[in-house]
Design an enzyme around this catalytic site. Structure first.
Site, PDB file in Angstrom:
ATOM      1  N   ARG A 120      -1.801  -9.689  -1.329  1.00 40.02           N
ATOM      2  CA  ARG A 120      -0.874  -9.872  -0.213  1.00 40.02           C
ATOM      3  C   ARG A 120      -0.332  -8.517   0.240  1.00 40.02           C
ATOM      4  O   ARG A 120      -0.032  -7.657  -0.587  1.00 40.02           O
ATOM      5  CB  ARG A 120       0.295 -10.760  -0.650  1.00 40.02           C
ATOM      6  CG  ARG A 120       1.233 -11.110   0.509  1.00 40.02           C
ATOM      7  CD  ARG A 120       2.552 -11.677   0.034  1.00 40.02           C
ATOM      8  NE  ARG A 120       2.444 -12.919  -0.718  1.00 40.02           N
ATOM      9  CZ  ARG A 120       2.219 -14.120  -0.176  1.00 40.02           C
ATOM     10  NH1 ARG A 120       2.097 -14.252   1.112  1.00 40.02           N
ATOM     11  NH2 ARG A 120       2.147 -15.182  -0.951  1.00 40.02           N
ATOM     12  N   PHE A 153       3.441  11.263  -7.003  1.00 37.69           N
ATOM     13  CA  PHE A 153       2.001  11.120  -7.215  1.00 37.69           C
ATOM     14  C   PHE A 153       1.627  11.175  -8.689  1.00 37.69           C
ATOM     15  O   PHE A 153       0.501  11.481  -9.032  1.00 37.69           O
ATOM     16  CB  PHE A 153       1.214  12.172  -6.420  1.00 37.69           C
ATOM     17  CG  PHE A 153       1.632  12.254  -4.976  1.00 37.69           C
ATOM     18  CD1 PHE A 153       1.400  11.187  -4.126  1.00 37.69           C
ATOM     19  CD2 PHE A 153       2.297  13.360  -4.485  1.00 37.69           C
ATOM     20  CE1 PHE A 153       1.808  11.232  -2.808  1.00 37.69           C
ATOM     21  CE2 PHE A 153       2.714  13.410  -3.169  1.00 37.69           C
ATOM     22  CZ  PHE A 153       2.469  12.350  -2.328  1.00 37.69           C
ATOM     23  N   LYS A 180      -1.968  -7.188  -5.443  1.00 43.05           N
ATOM     24  CA  LYS A 180      -2.826  -6.586  -6.462  1.00 43.05           C
ATOM     25  C   LYS A 180      -2.558  -5.094  -6.661  1.00 43.05           C
ATOM     26  O   LYS A 180      -3.189  -4.462  -7.500  1.00 43.05           O
ATOM     27  CB  LYS A 180      -4.303  -6.789  -6.102  1.00 43.05           C
ATOM     28  CG  LYS A 180      -4.702  -8.267  -6.094  1.00 43.05           C
ATOM     29  CD  LYS A 180      -6.184  -8.469  -6.366  1.00 43.05           C
ATOM     30  CE  LYS A 180      -7.047  -8.055  -5.200  1.00 43.05           C
ATOM     31  NZ  LYS A 180      -8.479  -8.366  -5.452  1.00 43.05           N
ATOM     32  N   GLY A 236      -0.939   1.264  -4.150  1.00 43.75           N
ATOM     33  CA  GLY A 236      -0.623   2.700  -4.173  1.00 43.75           C
ATOM     34  C   GLY A 236      -1.692   3.579  -4.796  1.00 43.75           C
ATOM     35  O   GLY A 236      -1.749   4.772  -4.503  1.00 43.75           O
ATOM     36  N   GLU A 237      -2.528   3.034  -5.645  1.00 45.24           N
ATOM     37  CA  GLU A 237      -3.552   3.849  -6.303  1.00 45.24           C
ATOM     38  C   GLU A 237      -4.925   3.659  -5.656  1.00 45.24           C
ATOM     39  O   GLU A 237      -5.660   4.618  -5.468  1.00 45.24           O
ATOM     40  CB  GLU A 237      -3.654   3.477  -7.797  1.00 45.24           C
ATOM     41  CG  GLU A 237      -2.325   3.404  -8.535  1.00 45.24           C
ATOM     42  CD  GLU A 237      -1.819   4.751  -9.052  1.00 45.24           C
ATOM     43  OE1 GLU A 237      -2.362   5.802  -8.672  1.00 45.24           O
ATOM     44  OE2 GLU A 237      -0.855   4.733  -9.837  1.00 45.24           O
ATOM     45  N   GLN A 279       0.932   4.030   2.842  1.00 38.56           N
ATOM     46  CA  GLN A 279       0.218   4.239   1.577  1.00 38.56           C
ATOM     47  C   GLN A 279      -1.243   4.565   1.825  1.00 38.56           C
ATOM     48  O   GLN A 279      -1.796   5.513   1.261  1.00 38.56           O
ATOM     49  CB  GLN A 279       0.276   2.966   0.723  1.00 38.56           C
ATOM     50  CG  GLN A 279       1.619   2.711   0.093  1.00 38.56           C
ATOM     51  CD  GLN A 279       1.965   3.782  -0.905  1.00 38.56           C
ATOM     52  OE1 GLN A 279       1.340   3.912  -1.941  1.00 38.56           O
ATOM     53  NE2 GLN A 279       2.943   4.592  -0.577  1.00 38.56           N
ATOM     54  N   ASN A 317       4.181  -5.529   3.690  1.00 39.57           N
ATOM     55  CA  ASN A 317       4.691  -4.900   4.904  1.00 39.57           C
ATOM     56  C   ASN A 317       3.605  -3.973   5.438  1.00 39.57           C
ATOM     57  O   ASN A 317       3.347  -2.919   4.866  1.00 39.57           O
ATOM     58  CB  ASN A 317       5.967  -4.118   4.556  1.00 39.57           C
ATOM     59  CG  ASN A 317       6.604  -3.454   5.762  1.00 39.57           C
ATOM     60  OD1 ASN A 317       5.950  -3.169   6.762  1.00 39.57           O
ATOM     61  ND2 ASN A 317       7.893  -3.188   5.650  1.00 39.57           N
TER      62      ASN A 317
END
Ligand SMILES: Cc1cc2nc3c(=O)[nH]c(=O)nc-3n(C[C@H](O)[C@H](O)[C@H](O)COP(=O)(O)OP(=O)(O)OC[C@H]3O[C@@H](n4cnc5c(N)ncnc54)[C@H](O)[C@@H]3O)c2cc1C
Ligand code: SF4
Lengths: 737, 326
Positions: free
Chosen positions: A625, A240, A698, A701-702, A635, A628
């Site tokens: 896109r 993190f 794009k 994760g954040e 996430q 998965n």
């Protein structure tokens, strides 16, 4: 350029390729390495940390510790060698400006819990016990740790238009101050490192989001060439952001290994994680918003005070304040408040999630003031081009996120009058908030090798701190090569591999993924070229552009019966393998590129007892896109849980008298348990972004945490009519006590 | 962890022999081992009593309920005799710790568990309980979770057990066995107020161990329950809690047993609340008026003033839940 006919596995739901390794305990995290990797005779290091918040060490009595059988050495500033500590600034590291914390190079204590010594012993138990026996005496000074009282640095300022004047002149103007607690990452895996010297060569197995960082930092610390340091980090148990920098304990472990001439393992205790491994800084954030009666926002002024240490200056990026809405007049003044604390660092959605909390709370306050629906208010301020740069958007589907979210969440059922919807003892409320996070990309390389047996190995020095990079890269490679996923292995986490950027900023898929795709596209084309030039190949003479590969077999597009497998091709040509390195070198984009979120929350509040329960949450994401969906969900749900936690639970408590972190453990530092987490759902609006990068992503994760905390806080307001401007929202705040 | 020796006691007598010589009893080990790791506890010898036959849950001839000290929290909570007669006990247990811990932890260990005061657990902080005379870092430190009742200048921490709150409400008795034989002490006398000696936490004499706790027979059947208020929904100690057991006939309260947790240096028996309830007709006004008496004598600290109102509301809510309205 030849394109594969279709994406067979990219975009499909795939289990993690390393899932079995993880759940059977076979995945090897930093501290798990040892004889199996040829590291024998590991000894154990345990830190001794300061018990004062500021001052000088006047004495260290190590006799009791050294008398314990098994103790090899106690190292501290009094006996540690002076180390070169060459500069290692950004971008070779993510060290912030300032003088970084050094391993026992002076007698100063800068913050509570600073390492003042390390004990090395043959067993962990002896090392831990000996560390307790080290007696340190100090000249104690009074630390300054209270953000609200300490003086600030000169501000870093951003301005467009004349925000202060516009705010004064606005028909409606609001001013609010929000406070956000300090948060610690608390990844499941503690920081851990094994350091081994072989002559002047150093190998470390470190928990890191970027193997290049320990390499570069340790090379700088010890004044040796980078090539002399290798860092491996095949698995990371969550980070993190706290595995971005190479913290002082890594240098201490390497120093200890050099001193005792044995490989040394150092694992931070949970408590020590709170001292020297970074945190999300606390903020005091004053927000002024001016608008006309119809909800056109004319001015937004951010006056921000954020925690930093005295020896370094950590800055979070708060630029979401410049781009989220079409506001003509914006000013941001960010002041760092140097405190006697350790240096903060990036934590999921760094800066963006903190600033989004204030912006999105303020918009909710404005919507309430104007009696405009919060979504409608946002729509009215939706820009048509980047408000800060004037650039066109690559893609911006925030309106769609609002529409889809409102429909799927049942937003129309929200009662705009706060404090009236009830279910027994519970007041019910709905809230929403938007978020954005920049789409960043960085140069990366990947190597691919197609072996004679028809399987491929793809490698890049990236990390997998949890998003499933092993899996997603395998998907990209498999499609580009025309192989099933099972025939592709992706390796990462080793500085010996082709370079990749830090796994942060949600840019790994775009950056490393594009390099992987480039390598695999080129390798596929090379194999096809070999075949069409080969007289013995059934594909001889076919236009390479008319050859596709599926399941390891090249075939003519118009006549699939005509073809051969990679294996046949390589065998016949006596080639043990084909290999090459691909790369991605992003150019400055002329587009404004961001991922977006719209978060919807429903809460129940027991106003008599001050309890908040998040009942439902929906996140709608415009993230390009989706490689998965299963990984994306892990996430999204994880990010939303982090945001709920930020809103309702997380709070690092410092004792202002001595700088002690009072709740440096997972019993007192609260993170949610399953019971706290409601029915949650994520939706991804369909939005391949071809302008962003070759993969069309794009970054996810954040963005998944940005907007979550304000959605919860806004829901609490809708439920109760009480605006709590401090995070976390506690029972006492709700009770007004 | 400081070095220690370990003895697995195979009989009560063997345990008592070691205990008398200074051995420290360990049952489930769920809290003692933590404290040893943090070097808050530094016993020279551990005497493992977990194999002793003190696990029975029985009805006594006089109609009381006797719970062996080594019965596991999970087993006690699930035991029908407990669940049916004293749901307040089952609920207090099931709202404690986590399922994993409850499978290991024992009733005796639960009562004997030490405070969760963060300064007590941080050996670099001043703490009179850990090191008599060193001061109380919590008194003017971060004391949001600390006590408002029964505090002294020497110590302001809470007793953390939920079970003990339910037991205090029900006027349970602790059965001790020691080198000099057996004796019974009321739970509320067993756990000691800090006064000037916060390191003295209970009435155990050297070598004694808890054999069982007994809830005496209550002449009138009680309906009961436990309410726990905390920041997160599970796996956390109480900010405030209330154990309530009532006997109501014809809408009038004939028996009332009430205690509070998360607020006292020991489980806090709310006798003023009980007295106010007896003989009165149940009503929302009664619950509220009685709950107002819960904080008699409370002294808030810098960060826990909210507990005064929160305690009243917790008690009021639980009186309502258990007692209902006409
Ligand atoms: C993370 C966490 C969360 C928790 N949350 C809660 C909670 O919400 N509510 C709650 O009530 N509790 C909670 N607990 C505490 C838990 O209930 C206790 O750890 C447990 O009950 C202790 O029982 P044990 O058998 O493991 O005791 P041990 O750890 O074996 O012993 C604890 C102490 O009791 C003494 N002792 C044990 N048995 C006897 C005996 N028969 N006679 C005399 N002395 C004895 C030991 O010497 C030691 O001092 C929590 C604990 C943890 C670790
Ligand atoms: S409240 Fe009690 S346990 Fe906590 S520091 Fe003070 S004396 Fe120690």
């Amino acid at each position: 350029m030849t394109q594969q006919p279709h994406r067979a596995v990219v975009g499909t739901d795939q289990p993690r390729v390393d899932g079995r390794l993880k759940v059977t305990g076979k995945a090897r995290y930093a501290a798990d390495h040892g004889p199996a990797e040829g590291v024998d005779g590991i000894v154990h290091a345990v830190l001794v940390e300061s018990s004062i918040g500021r001052g000088r060490i006047t004495g260290i009595d190590t006799r009791a510790a050294e008398n314990l059988p098994g103790v090899l050495r106690v190292i501290h500033h009094g006996n540690a060698p002076r180390l070169p500590y060459r500069d290692n600034p950004f971008p070779d590291s993510i060290n912030p400006p300032g003088e970084r914390l050094r391993a026992f190079q002076d007698d100063l204590v800068r913050f509570f819990g600073e390492p003042v010594g390390v004990v090395v012993a043959t067993t962990l138990e002896v090392a831990r016990h000996a560390a307790r026996l080290v007696e340190v005496t100090y000249d104690v000074e009074l630390p300054v740790v209270d953000l609200s009282r300490a003086p600030a640095d000169e501000p870093e300022t951003y301005a467009r238009g004349d925000a202060d004047t516009a705010w004064e002149a606005a028909e409606v103007h609001l001013e609010m101050t929000y406070r956000m607690s300090r948060n610690h990452h608390n990844a499941m895996e503690p920081h851990a490192i094994i350091a081994r010297w072989q002559g002047e060569r150093l190998t470390v197995w470190d928990k890191t989001q970027w193997v290049a960082d320990p390499r570069n930092e340790l090379a700088a610390v010890f004044g040796i060439p980078r090539e002399a340091v290798r860092c491996l980090s095949p698995f990371v148990g969550g980070a993190f952001g706290n595995g971005g920098r190479t913290w002082v304990h890594s240098a201490i472990a390497a120093l200890a290994a050099r001193e005792v001439r044995r490989p040394v393992k150092l694992v931070l205790t949970r408590r020590q994680q709170y001292f020297t491994a970074g945190f999300r800084p606390g903020y005091e954030y004053t927000m002024r918003v001016g608008s006309d009666r119809r909800g056109r926002i004319t001015a937004m002024v951010h006056d921000v005070r954020g925690e930093s240490s005295r020896y370094e200056r950590h800055s979070d990026d708060l630029s979401i304040g410049r781009m989220l809405y079409a506001i003509p007049h914006v000013r941001q003044a960010v002041r760092h408040v140097p405190l006697d604390i350790s240096t903060p660092t990036w934590m999921r959605g760094p800066g963006w999630s903190s600033a989004a909390y204030t912006i999105e709370s303020a918009l909710d306050e404005l919507a309430h003031e104007l009696e405009i629906d919060p979504i409608e208010l946002r729509m009215r301020n939706e820009p048509t081009q980047d408000p800060a740069t004037g650039q066109p958007f690559s893609t911006r589907r925030l309106r769609e996120c609002y529409d889809v979210g409102a429909r799927e969440f049942g937003w129309h059922r929200r009662n705009p009058t706060p404090g009236v919807a009830r279910d027994g003892d519970w007041l019910i409320g709905m809230g929403m908030a938007a978020g954005a996070y920049m789409t960043e990309r960085a140069a990366a390389q990947a190597h691919v090798r197609l072996d004679a047996n028809g399987t491929a190995v793809v490698q890049s020095a990236t990390s997998d701190i949890g998003p499933g990079t092993h899996t997603s890269m395998t998907q990209v490679a498999a499609d580009a090569l025309g192989l099933p996923m099972g025939a592709v292995e992706f390796r990462l986490g080793d500085t010996a591999l082709p370079p990749a950027p830090i796994q942060a900023l949600a840019w790994t898929m775009a950056s490393v993924g594009s390099a992987v795709q480039d390598a695999c596209d080129r390798l596929r084309r090379r194999a096809i070229a070999l075949a069409v030039d080969d007289e013995r190949s059934p594909l001889h003479g076919v236009d390479p552009d008319d050859v596709a590969v599926e399941r390891g077999r090249m075939h003519a597009r118009d006549d699939p019966s005509r073809g051969e497998t990679y294996r046949q091709l390589l065998a016949r040509n006596n080639r043990p393998f084909l290999g090459l390195t691909g790369s991605y070198n992003p150019e400055e984009s002329r587009f404004s590129m961001y991922a977006y979120s719209a978060i919807f929350a429903e809460v129940a509040v027991d106003a008599r007892l001050g309890l908040v329960r998040v009942r439902r949450m929906l996140g709608v994401f415009d993230a390009g896109r989706i490689i998965n969906p299963r990984l994306a969900d892990s996430q999204a749900l994880g990010g939303m849980i982090g945001g709920i936690s930020q809103a309702l639970l997380e709070h690092t408590v410092t004792d202002h008298r001595d700088g002690r972190i009072v709740n440096a453990n997972l019993a007192d530092y609260l993170v949610p348990v399953n019971a706290d987490i409601p029915d949650m759902r994520a939706i991804y609006v369909d939005s391949v972004d071809d302008k962003a990068d070759p993969i069309g992503v794009k970054g996810l994760g954040e963005i998944v945490i940005v907007g979550v905390a304000p959605a919860v806080a806004n829901a609490v307001f809708n439920a109760t009519g009480r605006r709590i401007r401090d995070l976390p929202i506690t029972p006492e705040a709700l009770l007004g006590l | 962890m400081f070095p220690f020796s370990y003895t697995n006691a195979s009989s009560l007598q063997e345990a008592l022999d070691h205990g008398q010589r200074g051995g420290r009893y360990i049952a489930g080990g769920t809290t003692l081992v933590d404290l040893m790791r943090e070097t808050v506890e530094r016993p020279d010898e551990l005497v493992d009593i977990s194999g002793l036959p003190l696990t029975e849950i029985t009805m006594t001839p006089r109609g009381g309920l006797r719970i062996g000290a080594l019965a596991r929290m999970a087993d006690v909570a699930a035991e029908p005799k407990v669940r049916n007669t004293y749901p307040v006990i089952s609920q207090a247990l099931e709202l404690s710790a986590s399922a994993q811990l409850r499978n290991m932890a024992t009733i005796g260990g639960n009562i004997m568990q030490r405070t969760r005061c963060a300064y007590f657990r941080d050996v670099s902080a001043d703490c009179n309980k850990r090191l008599p005379g060193s001061g109380c870092a919590a008194l003017h430190g971060y004391n949001r979770t600390h006590a408002i009742l029964g505090t002294s200048e020497s110590c302001v921490c809470t007793h953390p057990s939920d079970l003990a709150v339910a037991l205090a409400a029900l006027e349970a008795v602790v059965h001790l066995v020691g080198p000099d034989g057996e004796r019974d002490v009321a739970l509320t006398d067993f756990l000691l107020l800090p006064g000037g000696t916060p390191h003295r936490e209970h009435a155990v004499r050297p070598g004694e161990l808890i054999a069982a706790v007994e809830i005496p027979a209550h002449p009138r059947p009680l309906r009961s329950g436990y309410l726990k208020v905390r920041d997160r929904q599970s796996y956390e100690f109480a900010l405030t809690s209330a154990a309530v057991a009532l006997h109501i006939r014809g809408g009038v309260i004939r028996a009332a047993k009430v205690a509070a947790g998360g607020v006292g240096t020991v489980p806090w028996k709310l006798t003023a609340v009980e007295d106010h309830l007896i003989g009165r007709r149940r009503s929302p006004q009664l619950w509220s008026a009685a709950a107002d008496l819960a904080t008699e004598g409370a002294r808030p600290l810098d960060h826990n003033r909210f507990k005064i109102d929160l305690l009243k509301r917790t008690v009021e809510r639980q009186l309502l839940i258990v007692g209902g309205t006409e």
